[in-house]
Every structure is written in structure tokens, then in C-alpha cells.
Design an enzyme around this catalytic site. Structure first.
Site, PDB file in Angstrom:
ATOM      1  N   SER A 282       4.640   0.643 -19.763  1.00 39.58           N
ATOM      2  CA  SER A 282       3.451   0.457 -18.927  1.00 39.58           C
ATOM      3  C   SER A 282       2.945   1.853 -18.593  1.00 39.58           C
ATOM      4  O   SER A 282       3.688   2.843 -18.731  1.00 39.58           O
ATOM      5  CB  SER A 282       3.792  -0.342 -17.660  1.00 39.58           C
ATOM      6  OG  SER A 282       4.938   0.186 -17.035  1.00 39.58           O
TER       7      SER A 282
ATOM      8  N   GLU B  31       0.383   4.391 -15.964  1.00 42.38           N
ATOM      9  CA  GLU B  31      -0.223   4.492 -14.623  1.00 42.38           C
ATOM     10  C   GLU B  31      -1.344   5.527 -14.623  1.00 42.38           C
ATOM     11  O   GLU B  31      -1.216   6.594 -15.234  1.00 42.38           O
ATOM     12  CB  GLU B  31       0.875   4.896 -13.632  1.00 42.38           C
ATOM     13  CG  GLU B  31       0.365   5.026 -12.215  1.00 42.38           C
ATOM     14  CD  GLU B  31       1.498   5.216 -11.217  1.00 42.38           C
ATOM     15  OE1 GLU B  31       2.502   4.481 -11.273  1.00 42.38           O
ATOM     16  OE2 GLU B  31       1.377   6.128 -10.387  1.00 42.38           O
TER      17      GLU B  31
ATOM     18  N   THR C 162      -3.317   3.752  -9.073  1.00 42.56           N
ATOM     19  CA  THR C 162      -2.813   4.104  -7.742  1.00 42.56           C
ATOM     20  C   THR C 162      -3.889   3.861  -6.677  1.00 42.56           C
ATOM     21  O   THR C 162      -5.078   3.703  -6.975  1.00 42.56           O
ATOM     22  CB  THR C 162      -2.339   5.565  -7.679  1.00 42.56           C
ATOM     23  OG1 THR C 162      -3.453   6.412  -7.953  1.00 42.56           O
ATOM     24  CG2 THR C 162      -1.227   5.826  -8.662  1.00 42.56           C
TER      25      THR C 162
ATOM     26  N   ALA D 111      -3.387   6.220   0.165  1.00 42.94           N
ATOM     27  CA  ALA D 111      -2.930   5.669   1.439  1.00 42.94           C
ATOM     28  C   ALA D 111      -4.076   5.654   2.430  1.00 42.94           C
ATOM     29  O   ALA D 111      -4.937   6.540   2.424  1.00 42.94           O
ATOM     30  CB  ALA D 111      -1.771   6.490   1.967  1.00 42.94           C
TER      31      ALA D 111
ATOM     32  N   ASP E  31       1.791   7.138   2.038  1.00 43.65           N
ATOM     33  CA  ASP E  31       1.964   8.293   2.934  1.00 43.65           C
ATOM     34  C   ASP E  31       0.594   8.689   3.418  1.00 43.65           C
ATOM     35  O   ASP E  31      -0.281   8.970   2.598  1.00 43.65           O
ATOM     36  CB  ASP E  31       2.530   9.492   2.148  1.00 43.65           C
ATOM     37  CG  ASP E  31       3.945   9.249   1.687  1.00 43.65           C
ATOM     38  OD1 ASP E  31       4.791   8.920   2.538  1.00 43.65           O
ATOM     39  OD2 ASP E  31       4.192   9.385   0.475  1.00 43.65           O
TER      40      ASP E  31
ATOM     41  N   LYS F  94      13.075  -5.060   0.333  1.00 45.59           N
ATOM     42  CA  LYS F  94      11.817  -5.340  -0.373  1.00 45.59           C
ATOM     43  C   LYS F  94      12.025  -6.479  -1.381  1.00 45.59           C
ATOM     44  O   LYS F  94      11.147  -7.313  -1.584  1.00 45.59           O
ATOM     45  CB  LYS F  94      11.321  -4.079  -1.101  1.00 45.59           C
ATOM     46  CG  LYS F  94      10.935  -2.957  -0.152  1.00 45.59           C
ATOM     47  CD  LYS F  94      10.187  -1.834  -0.834  1.00 45.59           C
ATOM     48  CE  LYS F  94      11.071  -0.767  -1.395  1.00 45.59           C
ATOM     49  NZ  LYS F  94      10.338   0.475  -1.706  1.00 45.59           N
TER      50      LYS F  94
ATOM     51  N   GLN G 224       2.206  22.295 -11.666  1.00 46.60           N
ATOM     52  CA  GLN G 224       1.872  20.953 -11.172  1.00 46.60           C
ATOM     53  C   GLN G 224       3.162  20.160 -10.894  1.00 46.60           C
ATOM     54  O   GLN G 224       3.303  19.500  -9.873  1.00 46.60           O
ATOM     55  CB  GLN G 224       1.032  20.248 -12.240  1.00 46.60           C
ATOM     56  CG  GLN G 224       0.442  18.941 -11.783  1.00 46.60           C
ATOM     57  CD  GLN G 224      -0.207  18.210 -12.951  1.00 46.60           C
ATOM     58  OE1 GLN G 224       0.365  18.061 -14.024  1.00 46.60           O
ATOM     59  NE2 GLN G 224      -1.420  17.761 -12.741  1.00 46.60           N
TER      60      GLN G 224
ATOM     61  N   PHE H 188       4.306  18.628  -7.215  1.00 52.81           N
ATOM     62  CA  PHE H 188       4.525  17.190  -6.998  1.00 52.81           C
ATOM     63  C   PHE H 188       5.944  16.921  -6.565  1.00 52.81           C
ATOM     64  O   PHE H 188       6.202  16.116  -5.682  1.00 52.81           O
ATOM     65  CB  PHE H 188       4.305  16.413  -8.300  1.00 52.81           C
ATOM     66  CG  PHE H 188       2.877  16.117  -8.583  1.00 52.81           C
ATOM     67  CD1 PHE H 188       1.933  16.099  -7.577  1.00 52.81           C
ATOM     68  CD2 PHE H 188       2.476  15.827  -9.874  1.00 52.81           C
ATOM     69  CE1 PHE H 188       0.616  15.820  -7.850  1.00 52.81           C
ATOM     70  CE2 PHE H 188       1.159  15.541 -10.164  1.00 52.81           C
ATOM     71  CZ  PHE H 188       0.231  15.540  -9.149  1.00 52.81           C
TER      72      PHE H 188
ATOM     73  N   HIS I 130       7.875   3.274 -17.573  1.00 58.64           N
ATOM     74  CA  HIS I 130       6.556   3.306 -16.918  1.00 58.64           C
ATOM     75  C   HIS I 130       6.104   4.762 -16.898  1.00 58.64           C
ATOM     76  O   HIS I 130       6.733   5.601 -16.247  1.00 58.64           O
ATOM     77  CB  HIS I 130       6.679   2.754 -15.498  1.00 58.64           C
ATOM     78  CG  HIS I 130       5.391   2.758 -14.726  1.00 58.64           C
ATOM     79  ND1 HIS I 130       4.427   1.785 -14.874  1.00 58.64           N
ATOM     80  CD2 HIS I 130       4.905   3.617 -13.795  1.00 58.64           C
ATOM     81  CE1 HIS I 130       3.407   2.041 -14.073  1.00 58.64           C
ATOM     82  NE2 HIS I 130       3.668   3.156 -13.407  1.00 58.64           N
TER      83      HIS I 130
HETATM   84  P1  FAD Z   1       9.263   1.986   1.898  1.00 62.37           P
HETATM   85  O1  FAD Z   1      10.003   1.142   0.917  1.00 62.37           O
HETATM   86  O2  FAD Z   1       8.724   1.333   3.113  1.00 62.37           O
HETATM   87  O3  FAD Z   1      10.258   3.174   2.314  1.00 62.37           O
HETATM   88  C1  FAD Z   1       9.768   4.290   3.045  1.00 62.37           C
HETATM   89  C2  FAD Z   1      10.902   4.943   3.817  1.00 62.37           C
HETATM   90  O4  FAD Z   1      11.304   4.088   4.884  1.00 62.37           O
HETATM   91  C3  FAD Z   1      12.176   5.192   2.984  1.00 62.37           C
HETATM   92  O5  FAD Z   1      12.734   6.397   3.428  1.00 62.37           O
HETATM   93  C4  FAD Z   1      13.078   4.014   3.341  1.00 62.37           C
HETATM   94  O6  FAD Z   1      14.449   4.352   3.223  1.00 62.37           O
HETATM   95  C5  FAD Z   1      12.688   3.773   4.796  1.00 62.37           C
HETATM   96  N1  FAD Z   1      12.835   2.376   5.217  1.00 62.37           N
HETATM   97  C6  FAD Z   1      12.291   1.293   4.636  1.00 62.37           C
HETATM   98  N2  FAD Z   1      12.591   0.169   5.306  1.00 62.37           N
HETATM   99  C7  FAD Z   1      13.359   0.566   6.348  1.00 62.37           C
HETATM  100  C8  FAD Z   1      13.989  -0.109   7.440  1.00 62.37           C
HETATM  101  N3  FAD Z   1      13.896  -1.440   7.581  1.00 62.37           N
HETATM  102  N4  FAD Z   1      14.687   0.627   8.334  1.00 62.37           N
HETATM  103  C9  FAD Z   1      14.786   1.981   8.202  1.00 62.37           C
HETATM  104  N5  FAD Z   1      14.206   2.680   7.198  1.00 62.37           N
HETATM  105  C10 FAD Z   1      13.511   1.975   6.294  1.00 62.37           C
HETATM  106  N6  FAD Z   1       1.713   6.276  -2.754  1.00 62.37           N
HETATM  107  C11 FAD Z   1       0.400   6.001  -2.531  1.00 62.37           C
HETATM  108  O7  FAD Z   1      -0.133   6.387  -1.489  1.00 62.37           O
HETATM  109  N7  FAD Z   1      -0.343   5.303  -3.445  1.00 62.37           N
HETATM  110  C12 FAD Z   1       0.188   4.834  -4.595  1.00 62.37           C
HETATM  111  O8  FAD Z   1      -0.501   4.197  -5.398  1.00 62.37           O
HETATM  112  C13 FAD Z   1       1.570   5.092  -4.863  1.00 62.37           C
HETATM  113  N8  FAD Z   1       2.180   4.604  -5.959  1.00 62.37           N
HETATM  114  C14 FAD Z   1       3.525   4.788  -6.141  1.00 62.37           C
HETATM  115  C15 FAD Z   1       4.167   4.187  -7.249  1.00 62.37           C
HETATM  116  C16 FAD Z   1       5.513   4.342  -7.441  1.00 62.37           C
HETATM  117  C17 FAD Z   1       6.165   3.668  -8.620  1.00 62.37           C
HETATM  118  C18 FAD Z   1       6.290   5.126  -6.540  1.00 62.37           C
HETATM  119  C19 FAD Z   1       7.758   5.326  -6.772  1.00 62.37           C
HETATM  120  C20 FAD Z   1       5.673   5.709  -5.437  1.00 62.37           C
HETATM  121  C21 FAD Z   1       4.300   5.537  -5.217  1.00 62.37           C
HETATM  122  N9  FAD Z   1       3.652   6.070  -4.103  1.00 62.37           N
HETATM  123  C22 FAD Z   1       2.312   5.821  -3.892  1.00 62.37           C
HETATM  124  C23 FAD Z   1       4.388   6.893  -3.133  1.00 62.37           C
HETATM  125  C24 FAD Z   1       4.926   6.069  -1.951  1.00 62.37           C
HETATM  126  O9  FAD Z   1       3.857   5.523  -1.222  1.00 62.37           O
HETATM  127  C25 FAD Z   1       5.741   7.009  -1.064  1.00 62.37           C
HETATM  128  O10 FAD Z   1       6.926   7.381  -1.725  1.00 62.37           O
HETATM  129  C26 FAD Z   1       6.042   6.502   0.332  1.00 62.37           C
HETATM  130  O11 FAD Z   1       6.586   7.582   1.093  1.00 62.37           O
HETATM  131  C27 FAD Z   1       7.051   5.382   0.411  1.00 62.37           C
HETATM  132  O12 FAD Z   1       6.535   4.209  -0.031  1.00 62.37           O
HETATM  133  P2  FAD Z   1       7.525   2.935  -0.260  1.00 62.37           P
HETATM  134  O13 FAD Z   1       6.668   1.816  -0.653  1.00 62.37           O
HETATM  135  O14 FAD Z   1       8.621   3.312  -1.170  1.00 62.37           O
HETATM  136  O15 FAD Z   1       8.054   2.764   1.241  1.00 62.37           O
END
Ligand code: FAD
Length: 281
Positions: free
Chosen positions: A10, A12, A43, A46, A103, A159, A206, A210, A260
Site C-alpha cells: 500500500s 501513502e 494523511t 492534526a 499531534d 485500539k 529530511q 522526521f 506500506h
Molecule cells: P495513540 O494510540 O492515542 O497513542 C498516543 C500516545 O498515548 C502513546 O504514547 C500511547 O502509548 C499513549 N496512550 C494511548 N492510550 C493510552 C491510555 N489509555 N493511557 C495512557 N497512555 C495512552 N499524524 C497526523 O497528524 N496525521 C496523519 O495522517 C498521520 N498518519 C500516521 C500514520 C501512521 C501509520 C503512523 C504510524 C503515524 C501517523 N501519524 C499521523 C502520527 C500520529 O498521529 C502520532 O504518532 C501521534 O503522536 C500518535 O497517534 P496515535 O494514533 O498512535 O495515538
């Protein structure tokens, strides 16, 4: 393609900011469709900052007859806002989401009605049942804000329990971290497909920028080799292709369910790596 080389891919993209960027991405997509991707994802900035660009790119991909996944982040969002965006995506015919926390840029407060991606996944399931196939993010090298590796793994499991179908990882260059993560998740009873996210190496600065921001580790030997190439972009690209193709080979041989590619809206490196892996012929 032989059984040994068959692995789904896939790709992105990020939403372009200019009309030229939109046209360039159109061309890049046509080139990457040669790989017969399972889906193309876009993507989502945020706070919804790129919503229009994301949804436009997703619409274009669907109109080109390909499967599209819209990334969707919940930080700073309200339930009413997410509900409305989900309705828009359903009306567009989107069937796949990458559900994320996201973020916010520094200076923004957290705000919003969702704390974690697991809250978003649960909300999407409650609102739309099984209409969407939901991907979530996974972090073989641990999310930078995690309290501990164990709590990060539990957050991943949350999740999945909330209804995620599969996961895509943050990129990494150490396949052991990936295989260990899959094993540890399995030991917790979490068995959804975890697809490695692959970042081709095309530019040293870059990649460093990142990686510092997202917590992906660049192994010392890769960092030093890249530094040693200085401005010699041809050597950086050649080295990057070798390193990332090797990584993909290790992942495929170890049973990864797919690859991916973080294309950065470029086709050349992804196409070359896939050609070396005999993917997409
Ligand atoms: P979460 O799964 O909510 O985790 C975030 C943090 O909170 C982690 O440290 C986790 O350990 C902690 N946490 C979660 N649940 C709990 C709980 N119940 N109690 C305590 N701690 C907890 N960002 C964008 O803005 N746009 C995008 O399109 C985008 N695409 C991405 C695609 C991929 C494949 C990846 C890997 C990342 C992407 N990101 C994107 C980055 C992502 O948004 C960031 O890494 C963000 O900081 C975390 O998102 P998450 O969904 O993993 O968060």
C-alpha cells in the site's frame, strides 16, 4: 510474481498544498498504480488543518478506480465534528480509515473531546458499525510519549479491542524491533495484521528531521554512512535503496503481512525497491 515474492503493498501520500502539487501527485499515483496497491492512503493534518486537501486527494484516488484510505485524526476534535466528517467520508464512498490521535503543532492546547486514538476507534464503531475497515498506528520502537514500552503495547491493544482491523507501523530500520513487537502483541492476545511502514531513504537531512520528531531510530551505522556521503545525493539514494530493499526482504521473509510505503509524494524510490523485490509485475 512467485509465491515467495507475493506480498501486498500500500502507498501513502500527503495532501498537496498547491495546484502544481496536485498535478504532480496525480502523475506519481499513476506511476505507483503499476504496483497494484491494496490501497492508497492520504494523511490528515492534526486539528483538521488539511481536511479539504485530504478529502480531495481521496476523492481523486477513488475516481481513478483505486481503493483509498483516509487518515483521520481526533486531537482537538469534537464528537459532532467527527460525526459530520464520517458522514462526508461515507457519502464519498470511503471504506477504509487510518484512525489516529494526531499531534497538534506546539502552541495549541490539547482541548477536544477525544484523548487517544482508541477513543476515536470506539466512537467510529459506535457511530458507523462495520462500515469502515479501520487501521491504527503501531510503534515497534515505542511511541515517544509512551510512559513505558508496556503501557504503549497496552495502548495498542486498547485500539484493537475498540475495533481496529489492522495496523500500520511507524517506520523503522531494525526489523528485530518489528518482529518483537508482533510477538509481544500476540502474547497479549492481539493478532490483527501489523503491516510495516517503510520509509525509503532519499535525503539525509529530511530523514534525520522526521526521525527526531517521530521517535523512529536511525541506527548508528546508517546515520554515520549518510553523514559520510555529505551532499552526494546519488550515493545517498543508492545506499538508501540497498538498505531499504534489504529491510523489506527481511520483513517479507519473516512473514510480514504487507508493506506500506511512505512515498512522500515521490514514486522513484518506492518503484525501484518494489522492482528489486519483484513486486507488482
Ligand atoms: P495513540 O494510540 O492515542 O497513542 C498516543 C500516545 O498515548 C502513546 O504514547 C500511547 O502509548 C499513549 N496512550 C494511548 N492510550 C493510552 C491510555 N489509555 N493511557 C495512557 N497512555 C495512552 N499524524 C497526523 O497528524 N496525521 C496523519 O495522517 C498521520 N498518519 C500516521 C500514520 C501512521 C501509520 C503512523 C504510524 C503515524 C501517523 N501519524 C499521523 C502520527 C500520529 O498521529 C502520532 O504518532 C501521534 O503522536 C500518535 O497517534 P496515535 O494514533 O498512535 O495515538
Amino acid at each position: 510474481m512467485t509465491e515467495a515474492t507475493r506480498i501486498p503493498v500500500s502507498v501513502e501520500f500527503f495532501p498537496p498544498k498547491t495546484p502544481e502539487g496536485v498535478e504532480k501527485l496525480r502523475l506519481v499515483r499513476q506511476q505507483l498504480y503499476a504496483l497494484k496497491p491494496e490501497f492508497c492512503s492520504v494523511t490528515f493534518g492534526a486539528g483538521g488543518s488539511t481536511q479539504e486537501g485530504t478529502f480531495n486527494a481521496v476523492r481523486d484516488i477513488l475516481a481513478e478506480g483505486q481503493n483509498a484510505a483516509s487518515h483521520f485524526s481526533c486531537i482537538g476534535a469534537t464528537r459532532a465534528g467527527v460525526r459530520a466528517q464520517l458522514a462526508t467520508l461515507q457519502a464519498m464512498g470511503v471504506k477504509r480509515l487510518v484512525a489516529l490521535r494526531g499531534d497538534l503543532p506546539s502552541g495549541y492546547g490539547m482541548g477536544g473531546e477525544f484523548q487517544y486514538a482508541s477513543d476515536l476507534v470506539a466512537f467510529i464503531r459506535a457511530e458507523t458499525g462495520d462500515d469502515f475497515y479501520i487501521e491504527v498506528a503501531a510503534y515497534p520502537e515505542i511511541h515517544p510519549q509512551a510512559k513505558s514500552p508496556e503501557s504503549d503495547l497496552k495502548a495498542f491493544a486498547a485500539k484493537v479491542h475498540a475495533g481496529a482491523n489492522s495496523a500500520i507501523t511507524q517506520y523503522f530500520y531494525n526489523s528485530d524491533a518489528y518482529f518483537r513487537f508482533v510477538e509481544d502483541a500476540d502474547a497479549l492476545g492481539v493478532q490483527i495484521p501489523v503491516v510495516p511502514g517503510i520509509m525509503p531513504i532519499t535525503s539525509s537531512t529530511q530523514l534525520m528531521r522526521f526521525s527526531d520528531a517521530c521517535g523512529a531510530e536511525i541506527p548508528r551505522w546508517i546515520r554515520l554512512r549518510l553523514q559520510g556521503f555529505g551532499d552526494d545525493t546519488a550515493s545517498i539514494k543508492a545506499f538508501g535503496l540497498d538498505v531499504v530493499t534489504d529491510l523489506c526482504e527481511q520483513l517479507r521473509a519473516g512473514g510480514a503481512p504487507g508493506l506500506h510505503f511512505y512515498t512522500m509524494n515521490q514514486s522513484a524510490a518506492t518503484l525501484e525497491i518494489c522492482q528489486r523485490l519483484d513486486i507488482g509485475r
